[in-house]
Design an enzyme around this catalytic site. Structure first.
Site, PDB file in Angstrom:
ATOM      1  N   TYR A  93       0.858  -1.182   0.000  1.00 55.86           N
ATOM      2  CA  TYR A  93       0.000   0.000   0.000  1.00 55.86           C
ATOM      3  C   TYR A  93       0.903   1.244   0.000  1.00 55.86           C
ATOM      4  CZ  TYR A  93      -3.381  -3.475   1.742  1.00 55.86           C
ATOM      5  OH  TYR A  93      -4.166  -4.602   1.928  1.00 55.86           O
ATOM      6  N   ASN A 119      -3.857 -14.711   0.588  1.00 56.74           N
ATOM      7  CA  ASN A 119      -3.921 -15.163  -0.809  1.00 56.74           C
ATOM      8  C   ASN A 119      -3.340 -16.563  -1.001  1.00 56.74           C
ATOM      9  OD1 ASN A 119      -5.001 -12.617  -2.092  1.00 56.74           O
ATOM     10  ND2 ASN A 119      -3.129 -11.812  -1.143  1.00 56.74           N
TER      11      ASN A 119
END
Length: 302
Positions: free
Chosen positions: A59, A156
């Protein structure tokens, strides 16, 4: 706060509503972000009693962690739960790297950017295709033993990768894609997580805004992964959610978030926000108490 949540087998305790911070400093992910809005978003969350801040190196390539690190200096650190993630290797085109040395270096760098002595939850953000997952997790277990992190997560990861990572029973939490319109995790991983005392935190819980109720059937082109028929059905069902929301004097988004909060398979829900007003609105989901019938109705709509 309605109830507190224990993260896996760790001693990390948090509330059921957190803040996803990819719009806090995530200039590489979103256009038009302003750092001052990101700072205000984090402050709003903490002021609203939202304790879990979910960030990542990716981010803003560390920018989100830096902004959060600045804000938390003016708050009681012991009441904040910080989750961060690493895998993308800046020295290899941001490709995933789960090498133990890389992960340990990533923890140290995240601690510096966050300006804190420990990170509550540290995730391997994405699996690579060569590092044995148990070795990667063992590296984080050493960081946990050293007091640098308090809980170990993977994100993930497929079920097989989760099993490999958890070979020594050291994974506390999984963060994967899940929402009412993206429910594969229910069939793929929930049973294993429950059997192994591993928490689950979904990302994209509002499905890129689709589940907020602000879109209509004319917006199908914005959600091209759904067929026109499927999209239309989702919009119709959100109309039925609005009927439930109205009885609670709540918005559709607050009611959807309340569904996740009431779901025993979900530990913490982490909607993102671009401006503080969105955080304040999301926080009101904690005041929406769905009946069992309402919970089941929403469950069956999607």
């Amino acid at each position: 706060m309605d109830h507190l949540v224990k993260i896996g087998k760790s001693d990390v305790i948090t509330g059921p509503l957190g803040l996803g911070t990819n719009k806090v400093g995530g200039h590489n992910l979103f256009d038009g972000l302003k750092d001052e809005n990101g700072v205000a978003v984090v402050k709003a969350a903490l002021n609203d009693g939202i304790s879990l801040l979910d960030t990542a190196f990716m981010y803003g390539l560390g920018k989100s962690e830096e902004l959060i690190g600045d804000v938390i200096q003016n708050y009681d650190r012991s009441k904040i739960v910080i989750a961060s993630k690493a895998a993308q290797d800046p020295n290899n085109d941001l490709k995933p790297n789960n090498d133990p040395k890389f992960l340990k270096k990533s923890v140290d760098e995240a601690l510096e950017r966050l300006n804190t002595d420990y990170i509550d939850i540290f995730y391997i953000h994405f699996p690579d295709d060569h590092t044995p997952k148990a070795e990667a997790v063992n590296a984080l277990a050493e960081e946990k033993k050293a007091g640098k992190i308090r809980a170990i997560g993977v994100s993930n990861f497929s079920l097989d990768q989760i099993k490999e990572a958890n070979a020594d029973g050291q994974v506390d939490v999984v963060e994967n894609h899940y929402s009412l319109v993206h429910r594969q995790a229910e069939k793929e991983v929930f049973s294993y997580l429950k059997d192994n005392d591993i928490s689950f935190i979904p990302y994209l819980p509002l499905a890129m805004g689709l589940l907020t109720g602000k879109y209509g059937k004319n917006d199908a082109s914005k959600f091209s992964k759904f067929s026109a028929e499927k999209f239309g059905g989702i919009i119709d069902n959100l109309g039925k959610v609005k009927t439930i929301a109205d009885t609670h004097q709540a918005t559709v988004a607050q009611t959807i978030l309340a569904w996740y909060i009431a779901n025993p398979d979900i530990s913490v829900v982490i909607p993102g926000a671009r401006v503080p007003e969105q955080v304040d609105s999301n926080a009101k989901a904690l005041d929406v108490h769905l009946s069992e019938a309402e919970f089941n109705e929403i469950d069956q709509l999607f």
